[in-house]
Scaffold this motif. Structure first.
Motif, PDB file in Angstrom:
ATOM      1  N   GLU A 187       2.397  27.746 -17.870  1.00  0.00           N
ATOM      2  CA  GLU A 187       1.383  26.711 -17.724  1.00  0.00           C
ATOM      3  C   GLU A 187       1.239  26.302 -16.257  1.00  0.00           C
ATOM      4  O   GLU A 187       0.115  26.098 -15.763  1.00  0.00           O
ATOM      5  CB  GLU A 187       1.764  25.497 -18.571  1.00  0.00           C
ATOM      6  N   ALA A 188       2.390  26.194 -15.580  1.00  0.00           N
ATOM      7  CA  ALA A 188       2.337  25.854 -14.154  1.00  0.00           C
ATOM      8  C   ALA A 188       1.605  26.940 -13.362  1.00  0.00           C
ATOM      9  O   ALA A 188       0.793  26.651 -12.475  1.00  0.00           O
ATOM     10  CB  ALA A 188       3.742  25.652 -13.599  1.00  0.00           C
ATOM     11  N   ALA A 189       1.912  28.209 -13.729  1.00  0.00           N
ATOM     12  CA  ALA A 189       1.227  29.312 -13.047  1.00  0.00           C
ATOM     13  C   ALA A 189      -0.267  29.300 -13.352  1.00  0.00           C
ATOM     14  O   ALA A 189      -1.095  29.583 -12.480  1.00  0.00           O
ATOM     15  CB  ALA A 189       1.843  30.643 -13.475  1.00  0.00           C
ATOM     16  N   ARG A 190      -0.598  28.950 -14.616  1.00  0.00           N
ATOM     17  CA  ARG A 190      -2.016  28.886 -14.987  1.00  0.00           C
ATOM     18  C   ARG A 190      -2.729  27.793 -14.187  1.00  0.00           C
ATOM     19  O   ARG A 190      -3.835  28.004 -13.676  1.00  0.00           O
ATOM     20  CB  ARG A 190      -2.162  28.635 -16.476  1.00  0.00           C
ATOM     21  N   GLN A 191      -2.068  26.624 -14.105  1.00  0.00           N
ATOM     22  CA  GLN A 191      -2.666  25.539 -13.340  1.00  0.00           C
ATOM     23  C   GLN A 191      -2.797  25.917 -11.863  1.00  0.00           C
ATOM     24  O   GLN A 191      -3.805  25.598 -11.221  1.00  0.00           O
ATOM     25  CB  GLN A 191      -1.830  24.274 -13.491  1.00  0.00           C
ATOM     26  N   GLN A 192      -1.754  26.607 -11.354  1.00  0.00           N
ATOM     27  CA  GLN A 192      -1.821  27.051  -9.964  1.00  0.00           C
ATOM     28  C   GLN A 192      -2.963  28.036  -9.762  1.00  0.00           C
ATOM     29  O   GLN A 192      -3.661  28.017  -8.733  1.00  0.00           O
ATOM     30  CB  GLN A 192      -0.492  27.704  -9.554  1.00  0.00           C
ATOM     31  N   LEU A 193      -3.163  28.891 -10.775  1.00  0.00           N
ATOM     32  CA  LEU A 193      -4.251  29.863 -10.693  1.00  0.00           C
ATOM     33  C   LEU A 193      -5.604  29.157 -10.707  1.00  0.00           C
ATOM     34  O   LEU A 193      -6.522  29.548  -9.977  1.00  0.00           O
ATOM     35  CB  LEU A 193      -4.146  30.843 -11.872  1.00  0.00           C
ATOM     36  N   VAL A 194      -5.707  28.111 -11.557  1.00  0.00           N
ATOM     37  CA  VAL A 194      -6.953  27.343 -11.591  1.00  0.00           C
ATOM     38  C   VAL A 194      -7.227  26.710 -10.235  1.00  0.00           C
ATOM     39  O   VAL A 194      -8.353  26.753  -9.713  1.00  0.00           O
ATOM     40  CB  VAL A 194      -6.886  26.270 -12.698  1.00  0.00           C
ATOM     41  N   VAL A 195      -6.159  26.115  -9.654  1.00  0.00           N
ATOM     42  CA  VAL A 195      -6.307  25.501  -8.328  1.00  0.00           C
ATOM     43  C   VAL A 195      -6.686  26.550  -7.282  1.00  0.00           C
ATOM     44  O   VAL A 195      -7.555  26.330  -6.425  1.00  0.00           O
ATOM     45  CB  VAL A 195      -5.018  24.774  -7.935  1.00  0.00           C
ATOM     46  N   SER A 196      -6.027  27.720  -7.379  1.00  0.00           N
ATOM     47  CA  SER A 196      -6.315  28.784  -6.416  1.00  0.00           C
ATOM     48  C   SER A 196      -7.760  29.242  -6.526  1.00  0.00           C
ATOM     49  O   SER A 196      -8.431  29.474  -5.513  1.00  0.00           O
ATOM     50  CB  SER A 196      -5.368  29.968  -6.648  1.00  0.00           C
ATOM     51  N   HIS A 197      -8.232  29.366  -7.777  1.00  0.00           N
ATOM     52  CA  HIS A 197      -9.625  29.766  -7.969  1.00  0.00           C
ATOM     53  C   HIS A 197     -10.568  28.705  -7.405  1.00  0.00           C
ATOM     54  O   HIS A 197     -11.599  29.038  -6.786  1.00  0.00           O
ATOM     55  CB  HIS A 197      -9.908  29.981  -9.456  1.00  0.00           C
ATOM     56  N   ALA A 198     -10.220  27.431  -7.633  1.00  0.00           N
ATOM     57  CA  ALA A 198     -11.061  26.354  -7.109  1.00  0.00           C
ATOM     58  C   ALA A 198     -11.087  26.378  -5.586  1.00  0.00           C
ATOM     59  O   ALA A 198     -12.151  26.240  -4.958  1.00  0.00           O
ATOM     60  CB  ALA A 198     -10.561  25.007  -7.616  1.00  0.00           C
ATOM     61  N   LEU A 199      -9.886  26.578  -4.989  1.00  0.00           N
ATOM     62  CA  LEU A 199      -9.822  26.643  -3.526  1.00  0.00           C
ATOM     63  C   LEU A 199     -10.583  27.846  -2.994  1.00  0.00           C
ATOM     64  O   LEU A 199     -11.281  27.765  -1.969  1.00  0.00           O
ATOM     65  CB  LEU A 199      -8.356  26.710  -3.074  1.00  0.00           C
ATOM     66  N   ALA A 200     -10.448  28.977  -3.700  1.00  0.00           N
ATOM     67  CA  ALA A 200     -11.156  30.179  -3.257  1.00  0.00           C
ATOM     68  C   ALA A 200     -12.665  29.962  -3.330  1.00  0.00           C
ATOM     69  O   ALA A 200     -13.414  30.382  -2.432  1.00  0.00           O
ATOM     70  CB  ALA A 200     -10.747  31.371  -4.116  1.00  0.00           C
ATOM     71  N   GLY A 201     -13.102  29.308  -4.413  1.00  0.00           N
ATOM     72  CA  GLY A 201     -14.520  29.023  -4.536  1.00  0.00           C
ATOM     73  C   GLY A 201     -15.019  28.101  -3.437  1.00  0.00           C
ATOM     74  O   GLY A 201     -16.096  28.323  -2.852  1.00  0.00           O
ATOM     75  N   GLU A 202     -14.226  27.066  -3.150  1.00  0.00           N
ATOM     76  CA  GLU A 202     -14.619  26.122  -2.087  1.00  0.00           C
ATOM     77  C   GLU A 202     -14.590  26.805  -0.720  1.00  0.00           C
ATOM     78  O   GLU A 202     -15.456  26.568   0.130  1.00  0.00           O
ATOM     79  CB  GLU A 202     -13.668  24.920  -2.096  1.00  0.00           C
ATOM     80  N   ARG A 203     -13.580  27.674  -0.532  1.00  0.00           N
ATOM     81  CA  ARG A 203     -13.509  28.394   0.739  1.00  0.00           C
ATOM     82  C   ARG A 203     -14.728  29.309   0.903  1.00  0.00           C
ATOM     83  O   ARG A 203     -15.313  29.410   1.984  1.00  0.00           O
ATOM     84  CB  ARG A 203     -12.217  29.229   0.777  1.00  0.00           C
ATOM     85  N   GLU A 204     -15.076  29.973  -0.209  1.00  0.00           N
ATOM     86  CA  GLU A 204     -16.245  30.843  -0.157  1.00  0.00           C
ATOM     87  C   GLU A 204     -17.517  30.053   0.165  1.00  0.00           C
ATOM     88  O   GLU A 204     -18.383  30.506   0.936  1.00  0.00           O
ATOM     89  CB  GLU A 204     -16.385  31.564  -1.505  1.00  0.00           C
ATOM     90  N   ARG A 205     -17.610  28.863  -0.419  1.00  0.00           N
ATOM     91  CA  ARG A 205     -18.781  28.029  -0.166  1.00  0.00           C
ATOM     92  C   ARG A 205     -18.849  27.603   1.304  1.00  0.00           C
ATOM     93  O   ARG A 205     -19.913  27.652   1.948  1.00  0.00           O
ATOM     94  CB  ARG A 205     -18.742  26.794  -1.058  1.00  0.00           C
TER      95      ARG A 205
END
Length: 395
Positions: A187-205
């Motif tokens: 679950e922690a890894a999943r949450q970290q993955l969600v955060v990573s995806h969010a950060l990647a999306g924001e970085r891309e933006r």
């Protein structure tokens, strides 16, 4: 069967005709011994035991026929019974020697005592050695001793089963705890993955906005400045601003800790400036492991250090050749990567005070990376700036 065998010892009256009562007692002696042997053969896992047990039971049929129809003596049953119990006793002695535990020992001892009881009772019944045949018989307790030995075996197995059950419960609890820990980690890894995806999306933006917005405006401003023949200083300032923007965008690109890829992107970005300055650039990067701590912020520090080093080559060294590379190198027993920029320019005296503020700034950036910056230079022999970075950092 043992009840029928021993009923003669405690029956106050004969329940039916004496001949039949005698026959049942004699027959039961053999079949009770065969049944007991059958149990012991199964307990010891005797090879081909099922065939042996069936053969022993079938052997009782002609013995019954011989005794009842042809009036054979009781020895027809007693002799095979005696041979059987002695054979089982030998098997028991071998089994006890092999296993030497309480379960095999208890049942094996019961089997070993059977022939001793039989010999004692035969001697007592026939009045030998001064006995008159009215003494204390032992075979009557044969069924009891077998039962006790069997119960010891069952008890031992029951205790073992309880112990295994307790161990199974402990193991189950451990596995449940491990599974819960794995689920929590998942679950922690999943949450970290969600955060990573969010950060990647924001970085891309952000990268897209800088490229399409600021970058486009700078390119337009640079084109207008050149068209209007603005001062050279203005054009250089716009070029530097555009280069800085490109480097900032590069630092946001996910490089997964690969410093070779990071430096390679910078080399590609500055290829035009190097070509315009007439500087030949040689690439000397060796294969290096990734730096797990190299995120976007740290990547920007590395790029700024190399940007400053390359800029110094172009601005101050009058070099015709530059080498950019990296390789694995240990420092004070700590493994890391040494990345460098070297030129064949006129150099300077590195033993004295370092010229300008650029080197001081990149030294500060190196310290923030938990790395080391080393400058080698001599007048007329070029300059080498090396950035050493550890693979592992405490923070």
């Amino acid at each position: 069967l043992w009840f029928l065998r021993n009923y003669q010892y405690f029956a106050e009256v004969t329940p039916f005709q004496i001949e039949i009562f005698n026959a049942i007692t004699v027959y039961a002696t053999y079949f009770a011994s065969v049944a007991t042997a059958a149990f012991y053969f199964c307990f010891t896992k005797l090879p081909r035991r099922n065939a042996i047990i069936l053969l022993l039971f079938l052997l009782g049929v002609p013995l019954v026929v011989a005794h009842s129809w042809f009036a054979a003596s009781n020895l027809v049953f007693y002799i095979p019974t005696t041979l059987l119990i002695f054979g089982v006793a030998i098997l028991a002695a071998i089994d006890v020697y092999r296993h030497r535990d309480i379960e095999h020992g208890a049942i094996g001892l019961a089997m070993l005592m059977a022939p001793i009881f039989s010999l004692y009772d035969v001697t007592l019944a026939n009045g030998h050695r001064g006995w008159d045949g009215n003494g204390f018989y032992l075979a009557v307790f044969g069924g009891f001793q077998y039962t006790v030995s069997f119960l010891i075996s069952f008890g031992k197995r029951a205790l073992d089963a309880f112990a295994e059950l307790a161990n199974a419960n402990v193991t189950l609890e451990q596995r449940i705890a491990e599974t819960r820990a794995e689920l929590e980690a998942s679950e922690a890894a999943r949450q970290q993955l969600v955060v990573s995806h969010a950060l990647a999306g924001e970085r891309e933006r952000l990268m897209q906005e800088m490229h399409d917005g600021i970058g486009s405006n700078l390119i337009t401003a640079l084109a207008v400045a050149r068209q209007q023949k603005q001062p050279v200083s203005t054009i250089k300032t716009l070029n530097r601003a555009l280069a800085d923007l490109k480097i900032t965008v590069d630092s946001l690109e996910p490089v997964e800790g690969d410093i070779v890829a990071l430096i390679g992107n910078l080399r590609h970005r500055m290829a035009g400036d190097l070509r315009d300055a007439g500087v030949i650039c040689k690439w000397e990067a060796e294969k290096c492991r990734t730096l797990p701590w190299l995120d976007a912020a740290n990547a920007l520090h590395v790029l700024r250090i190399f940007q400053e080093a390359i800029g110094n080559v172009l601005s101050h060294s009058s070099a015709t050749e530059m080498r950019i590379g990296c390789h694995e190198q240990s420092h004070s027993g700590v493994e890391g990567i040494a990345a460098y920029v070297a030129d064949n320019g006129h150099g300077f005296d590195a033993s004295g005070e370092l010229p300008g503020k650029g080197l001081a700034n990149i030294s500060a950036r190196a310290r923030s990376l938990h790395g080391l910056l080393h400058t080698e230079s001599e007048p007329g022999r070029g300059t080498t700036i090396t950035l050493w970075l550890p693979y592992q950092r405490s923070t």
